[in-house]
Design an enzyme around this catalytic site. Structure first.
Site, mmCIF file in Angstrom:
data_model
loop_
_atom_site.group_PDB
_atom_site.id
_atom_site.type_symbol
_atom_site.label_atom_id
_atom_site.label_comp_id
_atom_site.label_asym_id
_atom_site.label_seq_id
_atom_site.Cartn_x
_atom_site.Cartn_y
_atom_site.Cartn_z
ATOM 1 N N HIS A 188 22.000 -33.396 -19.824
ATOM 2 C CA HIS A 188 21.018 -34.158 -19.387
ATOM 3 C C HIS A 188 21.108 -35.405 -18.555
ATOM 4 C CE1 HIS A 188 16.151 -34.188 -19.353
ATOM 5 N NE2 HIS A 188 16.372 -33.021 -19.109
ATOM 6 N N HIS A 288 17.698 -24.193 -11.280
ATOM 7 C CA HIS A 288 16.843 -24.881 -12.399
ATOM 8 C C HIS A 288 15.510 -24.529 -12.186
ATOM 9 C CE1 HIS A 288 14.913 -28.865 -13.505
ATOM 10 N NE2 HIS A 288 15.617 -28.446 -14.526
#
Length: 385
Positions: A188, A288
């Protein structure tokens, strides 16, 4: 094609954190898009309204010329806000064109190269206690792959104790499921270069499917050091917004999987081009998608048409969506049924999702002001979320 002239643009800011776009043509054909940056929905909404001057009166058939005009017509280009606004508009135009011609979008792109798409869903990972429970739920729902965060907040150089805890989540899953479950690990962008190799050392014995965003994507030179250190596939790209953003990383040869977001990286038109670029570098595609049904459908149409697409993220049931899941805004939620780990080809014209406008208008009355949390390290300094 006067009947495809764009007559009306409407925006719906709805829970949990989404922005829907409705484009209506003179003939009454409706196209749907999701132009949004998580945490900046109102800003993207304003951008779409600014761009409407280039849309009203144009034929929705002119997808490529409209894309080029929206991208370059304002002189300043790129970045998350403009590219997300373009993304939602582009999705809606492809939806209109497919409905007008009576075919799914992937047929307009050249046809499908596969009959179904492998899926994964997010299961947390900041805290070990929820990982097993959520993974069991996803496996029961038909998934054969999941993704979780590798860590919580991490300092630039963190403690040995913290390093030793990062493998707990994936260890629990390996003990429960063995090698039958594919497990992606998302750093992340929380980890700085000095900690990445130490964390990989802890995680490697548990054979993750990939490591996502080991460092922030703007630190492209750091991938030169990380990539040769491990055999685990490296993935990145959710915070990259055009083929020009991906160009250097692909040329460096330090990524195995790119993850452009169909609501951030220029929509179907641009992500299909990015996928073709990646194919030329023998790099896989895994878009994504922590967003809603239009974004997911857009991803799937590119996946169905791209030979290097390997797996697709879905936000079905993730914690952000509590009370307003992406199926709640659909009249045909069955198209996203996961069967034996896959979603089958979408067959309806356009994007193939039927949006329940009544539910959207109800959600619009509630609205949202979602923003991601701001994390702090133990010493009070800012930490990447």
């Amino acid at each position: 094609m006067d009947d495809l002239r764009i007559e009306k643009i409407e925006l719906f800011k709805v829970p949990p954190r989404w922005l829907f776009l409705k484009i209506t043509t003179k003939s009454g054909i409706i196209g749907w898009g999701e132009p949004v940056v998580e945490g900046k929905a109102a800003t993207v909404e304003a951008c779409v309204n600014e761009l409407s001057q280039y849309l009203i009166g144009r034929s929705a058939n002119d997808i490529e010329d409209i894309w080029q005009t929206l991208y370059g017509g304002g002189f300043y280009r790129g970045g998350p806000i403009l590219m997300s606004a373009i993304s939602g508009i582009d999705q809606a135009l492809w939806d209109i064109k497919g409905k007008h011609l009576g075919v799914p979008v992937y047929d307009l792109l050249g046809g499908a190269v596969r009959k179904k798409m492998k899926m994964y869903c997010w299961i947390g990972g900041d805290h070990p206690e929820v990982v097993l429970e959520q993974a069991r739920e996803k496996v029961e729902q038909g998934y054969k792959a999941v993704k979780m965060n590798a860590t919580g907040a991490f300092a630039w150089i963190d403690s040995l104790q913290k390093i030793k805890t990062v493998a707990d989540n994936i260890r629990l899953l390996r003990e429960e499921f063995g090698d039958t479950l594919d497990i992606g690990l998302d750093f992340h962008g929380r980890i700085h270069k000095g900690m990445v190799k130490r964390l990989i050392d802890e995680l490697a014995p548990y054979n993750p499917m990939f490591i996502e965003e080991p460092v922030l994507s703007e630190n492209k030179e750091a991938f030169d050091h990380i990539y040769p250190y491990t055999s685990i596939p490296i993935a990145t790209g959710e915070r990259m917004f055009s083929r020009w953003d991906f160009k250097e990383l692909l040329h460096r040869g330090t990524v195995d999987i790119i993850q452009p977001d169909l609501s951030h990286a220029g929509g179907i038109s641009e992500v299909r081009r990015i996928a073709a670029m990646a194919e030329a570098y023998d790099v896989a595609l895994a878009p994504h998608c922590p967003l809603g049904p239009v974004a997911l459908a857009s991803c799937l149409h590119v996946d169905f048409n791209s030979i290097n697409a390997v797996i697709q993220e879905s936000s079905l049931g993730i914690h952000y969506n509590k009370g307003f899941d992406l199926l709640d805004y659909m009249d045909n939620p069955e198209v996203f049924d996961v069967k034996d780990g896959y979603i089958e080809l979408l067959k309806k014209p356009g994007l193939g999702v039927e949006i329940n406008e009544e539910k959207l208008r109800e959600g619009q009355k509630i609205g949202h002001n979602w923003a991601n949390p701001v994390w702090r390290n133990e010493d009070g300094s800012f930490a990447e979320w």
